[in-house]
Write an enzyme that holds these catalytic residues in place. Structure first.
Site, PDB file in Angstrom:
ATOM      1  N   HIS A 132      -6.337  -3.550 -11.579  1.00 33.22           N
ATOM      2  CA  HIS A 132      -6.915  -3.440 -10.146  1.00 33.22           C
ATOM      3  C   HIS A 132      -8.360  -3.034 -10.469  1.00 33.22           C
ATOM      4  O   HIS A 132      -8.787  -2.523 -11.300  1.00 33.22           O
ATOM      5  CB  HIS A 132      -6.223  -2.022  -9.740  1.00 33.22           C
ATOM      6  CG  HIS A 132      -6.838  -1.397  -8.513  1.00 33.22           C
ATOM      7  ND1 HIS A 132      -7.801  -0.442  -8.375  1.00 33.22           N
ATOM      8  CD2 HIS A 132      -6.529  -1.778  -7.249  1.00 33.22           C
ATOM      9  CE1 HIS A 132      -7.906  -0.209  -6.914  1.00 33.22           C
ATOM     10  NE2 HIS A 132      -6.967  -1.093  -6.371  1.00 33.22           N
TER      11      HIS A 132
ATOM     12  N   HIS B 155       0.844  -1.352   0.037  1.00 37.29           N
ATOM     13  CA  HIS B 155       0.057   0.105  -0.058  1.00 37.29           C
ATOM     14  C   HIS B 155       0.766   1.246  -0.071  1.00 37.29           C
ATOM     15  O   HIS B 155       0.231   2.242   0.124  1.00 37.29           O
ATOM     16  CB  HIS B 155      -0.896   0.021   1.197  1.00 37.29           C
ATOM     17  CG  HIS B 155      -1.928  -0.980   1.174  1.00 37.29           C
ATOM     18  ND1 HIS B 155      -3.167  -0.711   0.242  1.00 37.29           N
ATOM     19  CD2 HIS B 155      -2.259  -2.057   1.794  1.00 37.29           C
ATOM     20  CE1 HIS B 155      -4.175  -1.750   0.573  1.00 37.29           C
ATOM     21  NE2 HIS B 155      -3.568  -2.453   1.388  1.00 37.29           N
TER      22      HIS B 155
END
Length: 379
Positions: A282, A182
């Protein structure tokens, strides 16, 4: 045939759907979801309506070029998400008008199905193991999980051991594992953690650093053999260009609801193919975003695996299958998602359910995470 109406719908938990209708009644659906910023993207559609009401919907590339370049200011998450949703809807409309899947109009199939993975959470190895087993029962053979919640400069053996134990708990259930950093760790810790994890045989490490730290990413790419993935916060082929040219990335992750829709992501995939880089779109979003991804997977040879958000924690109570009538089209089987055979994006939207959901417009916002010392942590 002219565009007569462009509508947007706030669909829980956090999605923004787009509906385009022509003067002769043809309809196409897309998804312009930008998590936590639905109102901003919705506002961008005011300019798109002014531009394209009355325009020929079949001239998709012309519409894309005008939408991207015609407003002088271009790029960025908000404008590109709006354009993405419009682009998806136009491909859906054109395909339904022609009776063809979008992948057929983009050159035809290179595969019949695509491997899929889903996200799992949990702080302890036993929680991770249980979550991985549940995903296996849903039809997945691969998962993605967080690397660490800690934002820090340096690591300790205890931290590294905890991360490895969580990965191994998922692998013990027969799952291949991708690990998402992340971008929440600093470069010194990211280098250490990537090196420690290398023997575990991960599918990839995602965003070991934020994409704005190009130099640091290049260093990590030279340090380990584990594939490096990134791209959910890049919005055009021009954003991806320096990462491809420098050899920094092994797997790119454009989001078809953020990075210009099916039109732009097909071009991004073609660019990546020239650099021998894989694509893993994604998609922790809704059914239309996933359907668009599957159209790309059908016709782009370097798409390697597809993310999907089947019942993950921020969609609880609002599963992505709630708003389509043919749920099997978007359901994994033996680790793979089938390529839809229907026209357009290949899914049939439950329009009544979408309009009903829009009556109570969601105001979803990204959760705020903090480290043990109270400082802000990346999502």
């Amino acid at each position: 045939m002219k565009i007569d109406r462009i509508e947007t719908f706030y669909v829980p938990p956090r999605w923004l759907f787009v509906r385009v209708e022509t003067d002769d009644g043809a309809v196409g659906w897309g998804e312009a979801s930008l998590e936590g910023h639905a109102e901003a993207v919705d506002g961008a559609f005011e300019a798109l309506r002014d531009r394209f009401i009355g325009h020929d919907p079949l001239r998709i590339e012309d519409i894309w070029q005008i939408a991207y370049r015609g407003g002088f200011y271009r790029g960025g998450a908000v404008l590109m998400s709006a354009l993405s949703g419009l682009d998806q809807a136009l491909w859906d409309l054109k395909g339904k008008a022609a009776g063809l899947p979008a992948w057929q109009m983009l050159g035809g199939k290179v595969r019949d199905k695509i491997r899929a993975y889903a996200w799992i959470g949990g702080d302890r190895p036993n929680e991770i193991g249980d979550a991985a087993r549940a995903r296996k029962e849903q039809g997945f053979s691969a998962v993605k999980m967080n690397a660490t919640a800690e934002l820090d400069w340096i690591g300790t053996p205890k931290l590294f051991d905890e991360v490895a134990e969580r990965v191994q708990a998922a692998q013990a259930q027969g799952m291949d594992v991708g690990l998402d950093f992340h971008g929440r760790v600093h470069r010194p810790l990211a280098k250490q953690l990537a090196k420690v994890l290398e023997p575990l045989g991960l599918l990839f490490i995602e965003e070991p650093l934020l994409s704005e730290n190009h130099e640091g990413l290049a260093q990590i790419a030279q340090l380990v053999s584990t594939p490096i993935a990134l791209g959910e916060r890049l919005y055009s082929r021009w954003d991806f260009k320096p990462f491809l040219a420098s050899g920094t990335v092994d797997i790119i992750q454009p989001d078809l609801s953020h990075a210009g829709g099916l039109s732009e992501c097909r071009k991004i995939a073609a660019m990546a193919e020239a650099y021998d880089v894989a694509v893993a779109p994604h998609c922790p979003l809704g059914p239309l975003a996933l359907a668009a991804c599957l159209q790309l997977a059908a016709c782009a040879p370097n798409v390697a695996i597809q993310e999907m958000s089947l019942g993950i924690h921020y969609n609880v109570g609002h599963d992505l299958l709630n708003f389509v009538t043919d749920k099997a089209v978007l359901s994994p089987i033996d680790g793979f998602l089938p390529i839809p055979e229907g026209p357009g994006l290949g899914v049939i939207v439950d329009e009544a359910a979408v309009r009903e959901a829009d009556k109570d417009r969601h105001r979803w916002r990204n959760p705020i995470w903090r480290n043990q010392d109270g400082s802000f942590a990346e999502w």
